[in-house]
Design an enzyme around this catalytic site. Sequence first.
Site, PDB file in Angstrom:
ATOM      1  CE  LYS A  17      42.681  40.057  38.422  1.00 45.30           C
ATOM      2  NZ  LYS A  17      41.237  40.354  38.469  1.00 45.30           N
ATOM      3  CB  SER A  38      41.359  43.771  40.013  1.00 46.59           C
ATOM      4  OG  SER A  38      40.682  42.565  39.687  1.00 46.59           O
ATOM      5  CB  SER A  78      38.047  42.817  37.614  1.00 42.98           C
ATOM      6  OG  SER A  78      37.917  43.521  38.832  1.00 42.98           O
TER       7      SER A  78
END
Length: 557
Positions: free
Chosen positions: A59, A133, A157
């Site tokens: 990420k 996210s 997330s």
Amino acid sequence: MSTLTRVRMAYARIDAVDRPEVWIDLRPQAEVEAEASAIDARLAAGEPLPLAGKLFAAKGNIDVEGLPTTAGCPAYAYHPETDAPVIARLRNAGAIVLGTTNLDQFATGLVGTRSPYGPVRNAHDPTRISGGSSSGSATAVALGIVDFALGTDTAGSGRVPAAFNGIVGLKPTRGLVPTTGVVPACASLDCVTVFARTLPEAEQALAHMSSPPDRDLPPLPQRAPGPWRVAVPPLDQLGELDPGWAQAYEAAVAQLRSAGVSVRTLDLTPFTEAAAMLYQGAFVAERYTAVGAFVDKLLPEGGEAAASLDPTVAGIITRARDIPAHQLYADQERLAALRTHALAELADADALLLPTAPGHPTLAEVAADPLGANARLGRFTNSTNLFDLAAVAVPAGEVNGLPFGVMLIGPAFTDERLATMARLLQPEARLTVVGAHLSGQPLNPQLLALGARLERTTTTAPVYRLHALATTPPKPGLVHVGATGTGGAAIEAEVWRLPAEGLGRFLAALPRPMTLGRVELADGTHVPGFLCEPAALEGADDITTYGGWRAFLNDRS
């Protein structure tokens, strides 16, 4: 399969899926191939590298040496001098990171659309959100590009994107995985998580990411002898769900019961009330602590840098600046009471089973109501870190052709226990392949995208003949011809394991002239596999003497 071959397959897959919004920064292929060749050389020299051949993505709020850390905001970018510890541990075990992935800016959101790099579309339906996210990480796994990917989870997330993309998401107990080198969302709540297509792959990665706990271990709840005990709420406490989701959830509960799990009800109220507090209360002020000064400085300056701020994210962060301190103390007191109530409701249960999310919105629905859609998605996930719990999210079938997922939530440091229970929701099937779905062959990504993993390479019993069919892409036809001595031969084969639900999706799209049948292997066992309709053999070359599809292709090339 060599690590180098796996890398080349991954970059070919990136080109094939054409999803540029998944990535923020992708490492140059030549650089990654050089690292792969070095890994192969170290393996050949006898060095133990338990994750050799595994590819992963990180990420975009996690430091990867050589790539900028943006947290989804180009103006925020900095260049880390070293890998975050979690990245370094995986690379030391032989895994290779391909790049950094898109996310809801500053890890603020559960939708995957709050990014100047573009909304990340769902792997199964590009009109729907991927979930955030950790949107890019989950989608890279679901598309079969990487074996696993790292996300973060503050409010869900590491779980909502798993559910929407039909993969596994492990959210460990806070502190088991270091967050050093991670741009914080809410530092006191953040967890680094892992996505994978199967539980074993996710668990293997997590084992190499973890540290000894950074705090004293509390005594785990003592289990009385007996079957696993899972708590579930009454359906009316789940609130409004998308059509078909209540039935899918009930089917998951029934599956646990059929596996011998003891199921009882609990009051979900403290969980949902705490979930509402995460954004509606004072806890959101910690997001201002993380990046608020940067946002405040950027907004008045205007120009291109300020334009890189997502307006929804910037609004959430700036509003958090003015929350009074007394509200935080009041919310902490209320949260403590809710946590006591929640743990009492769990009592002797080993886990709580919930839908991972209440529904799966389209991109258009989120654009029309960005705050409302996001708030709805956190109904079941927001409270987990506030209550200091662990969780695992797993696929649990489909609704209207799209993945449906559930999660098991339990006390801190019961991570292994949760994964063991989650396996009861993940029945597996086996599949024998002999041609274009073999490792390294053009159709192998179809298996990988369904969560398949290679069990072993073997041969069939010597009762088959192999033919080269006139198909695109080229593939062979395997035909049973009878017992040993009547013209049959042993043919190279691979046995793959994959979720039973994934096999069903795969077979529903199986084109003629391929059929599914029982393939007899060299050890006398029978495993479902691809066979061929006899009519398709007219004019096809008999290539049995090569002993397998790979040998035929190598000779022809």
